[in-house]
Design a protein around this motif. Sequence first.
Motif, mmCIF file in Angstrom:
data_model
loop_
_atom_site.group_PDB
_atom_site.id
_atom_site.type_symbol
_atom_site.label_atom_id
_atom_site.label_comp_id
_atom_site.label_asym_id
_atom_site.label_seq_id
_atom_site.Cartn_x
_atom_site.Cartn_y
_atom_site.Cartn_z
ATOM 1 N N VAL A 43 26.441 3.328 21.684
ATOM 2 C CA VAL A 43 27.696 4.688 20.446
ATOM 3 C C VAL A 43 28.994 4.997 21.264
ATOM 4 N N ARG A 44 29.024 4.812 22.508
ATOM 5 C CA ARG A 44 30.567 4.568 23.616
ATOM 6 C C ARG A 44 31.036 3.744 22.913
ATOM 7 N N THR A 45 30.371 2.272 23.093
ATOM 8 C CA THR A 45 30.698 0.768 22.528
ATOM 9 C C THR A 45 31.190 1.077 21.453
ATOM 10 N N ARG A 46 31.174 2.071 20.583
ATOM 11 C CA ARG A 46 31.166 1.570 18.559
ATOM 12 C C ARG A 46 30.195 0.324 18.914
ATOM 13 N N GLN A 47 29.365 -0.245 18.977
ATOM 14 C CA GLN A 47 28.017 -1.283 18.409
ATOM 15 C C GLN A 47 27.381 -0.672 17.750
ATOM 16 N N ASP A 100 30.708 10.710 15.234
ATOM 17 C CA ASP A 100 30.896 9.158 15.329
ATOM 18 C C ASP A 100 32.904 9.247 14.687
ATOM 19 N N ALA A 101 33.156 10.211 13.933
ATOM 20 C CA ALA A 101 34.227 11.191 13.915
ATOM 21 C C ALA A 101 35.303 11.079 14.975
ATOM 22 N N ALA A 102 35.112 11.390 16.329
ATOM 23 C CA ALA A 102 34.971 11.824 17.494
ATOM 24 C C ALA A 102 35.244 10.627 18.549
ATOM 25 N N GLU A 103 35.666 11.449 19.808
ATOM 26 C CA GLU A 103 35.869 9.948 20.687
ATOM 27 C C GLU A 103 34.496 10.865 21.690
ATOM 28 N N PRO A 104 33.994 9.774 22.838
ATOM 29 C CA PRO A 104 32.674 10.202 23.199
ATOM 30 C C PRO A 104 33.274 11.113 24.132
ATOM 31 N N ALA A 105 32.546 12.332 23.916
ATOM 32 C CA ALA A 105 32.677 13.222 24.821
ATOM 33 C C ALA A 105 32.084 13.608 25.695
ATOM 34 N N GLY A 106 30.498 12.991 26.148
ATOM 35 C CA GLY A 106 29.651 13.468 27.166
ATOM 36 C C GLY A 106 28.781 12.087 27.113
ATOM 37 N N PRO A 107 27.185 11.800 28.461
ATOM 38 C CA PRO A 107 26.423 11.680 28.637
ATOM 39 C C PRO A 107 26.220 11.208 27.550
ATOM 40 N N LEU A 108 25.769 11.726 26.790
ATOM 41 C CA LEU A 108 24.384 12.198 24.959
ATOM 42 C C LEU A 108 24.925 11.842 24.083
ATOM 43 N N HIS A 109 26.462 11.422 24.402
ATOM 44 C CA HIS A 109 27.101 11.178 22.495
ATOM 45 C C HIS A 109 26.460 10.206 21.833
ATOM 46 N N GLY A 110 25.565 11.466 20.637
ATOM 47 C CA GLY A 110 25.683 10.433 19.398
ATOM 48 C C GLY A 110 24.235 10.398 19.750
ATOM 49 N N VAL A 111 22.880 10.529 20.967
ATOM 50 C CA VAL A 111 21.982 10.102 21.171
ATOM 51 C C VAL A 111 20.508 11.391 21.113
ATOM 52 N N PRO A 112 20.107 11.378 19.782
ATOM 53 C CA PRO A 112 19.015 11.898 19.105
ATOM 54 C C PRO A 112 18.306 13.054 20.273
ATOM 55 N N VAL A 113 17.533 14.000 20.287
ATOM 56 C CA VAL A 113 17.383 14.793 21.477
ATOM 57 C C VAL A 113 15.986 15.592 20.531
ATOM 58 N N ALA A 114 15.171 16.239 20.473
ATOM 59 C CA ALA A 114 14.061 17.069 19.879
ATOM 60 C C ALA A 114 13.281 18.325 20.743
ATOM 61 N N HIS A 115 14.011 19.479 20.066
ATOM 62 C CA HIS A 115 13.047 20.978 21.060
ATOM 63 C C HIS A 115 11.969 21.167 20.920
ATOM 64 N N LYS A 116 11.409 21.231 21.966
ATOM 65 C CA LYS A 116 10.045 21.747 21.889
ATOM 66 C C LYS A 116 9.888 23.861 21.263
ATOM 67 N N ASP A 117 8.973 23.726 21.246
ATOM 68 C CA ASP A 117 9.237 24.665 19.456
ATOM 69 C C ASP A 117 8.991 26.234 20.510
ATOM 70 N N ALA A 137 26.302 20.237 24.611
ATOM 71 C CA ALA A 137 27.391 20.145 24.405
ATOM 72 C C ALA A 137 27.943 18.369 25.538
ATOM 73 N N ALA A 138 27.224 17.651 25.562
ATOM 74 C CA ALA A 138 26.674 16.714 26.713
ATOM 75 C C ALA A 138 26.640 15.978 25.118
ATOM 76 N N GLY A 139 26.853 16.224 24.065
ATOM 77 C CA GLY A 139 26.966 15.490 22.772
ATOM 78 C C GLY A 139 25.358 15.122 21.871
ATOM 79 N N ALA A 140 24.920 15.250 22.084
ATOM 80 C CA ALA A 140 23.030 14.580 22.047
ATOM 81 C C ALA A 140 23.421 15.283 20.644
ATOM 82 N N ILE A 141 22.083 14.815 20.161
ATOM 83 C CA ILE A 141 22.088 15.317 18.158
ATOM 84 C C ILE A 141 20.798 15.870 17.560
ATOM 85 N N SER A 142 20.712 16.795 18.075
ATOM 86 C CA SER A 142 18.979 17.578 17.998
ATOM 87 C C SER A 142 19.180 17.437 16.168
#
Length: 456
Positions: A16-20, A60-77, A110-115
């Motif tokens: 994601v950071r390298t736009r590939q 995708d419309a923003a500059e990468p702002a954190g180490p998890l920019h664009g990475v999906p993540v799930a949260h325990k219920d 804040a690290a860029g992850a996508i919930s």
Amino acid sequence: MTALHYLTATEMARLVRTRQVSAVELLRACLDRIEQVNPRVNAIVTLAAEQALDAAKAADAAEPAGPLHGVPVAHKDLVDTAGLRTTYGSPLFAEHVPGTDAPIVRRLKAAGAISLGKTNTPEFGTGSHTVNEVFGATRNPYDLSRSAGGSSGGAAAALASGMVPLADGSDMGGSLRNPASFCNVVGLRPTPGRVPAPSETSAWYTLSVLGPMARTVEDVTLMMSVISGFDPRSPYSITERFAADPEEGVAGLRVAWSPDLGGLPVDQATAAVTATAPGVFERLGAHVEQVDLDLSDAEEAFRVYRAWHYALSFGDLRGLGPNTAWNVEQGRQVTGADLARAERLRSGLYQRMADFFDGYDVLIAPVSQVPPFPVEHPYVSEINGVELPDYLAWMRSAYWISVLHAPAASVPAGFTPEGLPVGVQIVARPFADARVLRAARAFEQATGYGTRRPPL
């Protein structure tokens, strides 16, 4: 080529950071995988597809702002998510929608992850088998007739299935480590305070921690760099920022090996797999010694503190499930003398283990005393013919370690003849989280067991 949904989080972030690859492409790959396999596994119980898609487009419309920019993540219920149903696995909160994010969720975002959504858990995380009255049972991706473990079983099963690359979890008596072992992924129970967890009712309680889960140690390390760090609302929050160990490998490391943590019954198939771990460390240049441990004081200390915590946290609720209600009732019987004895036992054990870790860098042992058991069984009632007194007892190999205030990881260690995953537990002295992950990564790279995917 590795399918997008099975890429590591580290690789996803790089692409994601390298736009590939776009964040939207990654998210859709995960959503497609969820649609394909989740009906059979039941790991993701609340999906936030539209909100996640909006967040991915914004990434995708923003500059990468954190180490998890664009990475999906799930949260325990168990973890509050603003605007997204959070049930705690309880019918009492089946339609509950929090107004704010928990601190761990805020840090990931804040690290860029996508919930992406919420993962299944037993009611209030009670027990090492993920089943509840709201969503039912989560099944093991390696054998759908088996348990995924718990209480972070939904997270572990989602990771193993390729639904998501990262997931948060929590651990009081093994809830990060046990499902990681059952599902062939990596789970880290950090040193208490490493990942702050502010509380209005039990701010000083150190047995329960939040932590990372992923398919690789590298991804767990990456996630730790995001979710750790000081929080003034958490009174024992660690001020030192977590950083990976700059050393590579385990050559020269002093490794203690305990096959049963002092006489605990261990299923023969599990024992056979974990018994291969010392040889791996020896081949990597570590100095391995089998040790006789006596952690039995942890039994009473854990049970007293756990019971007290349940009465404090859930004692005012009515309509609780049987496991939670049993824990609350146990807590109502705890006396001041019980707490005093538990504190003395835990303090003495802590000091003895401080001496122990003067002689060893890490301890390796089984994570769970059994391999994944049938999903219809509420818990394990006997091991090797040894009858167990209640639903907690089969997880002593995990909850005895919890009492030590120590970091501990579960790393894939192999498979039983039936193809069921087994993990090895790597433990170090308190605050040596980076050393645990260093040893875990060396073991992972030497064995490659974590690359074996489930036959879904």
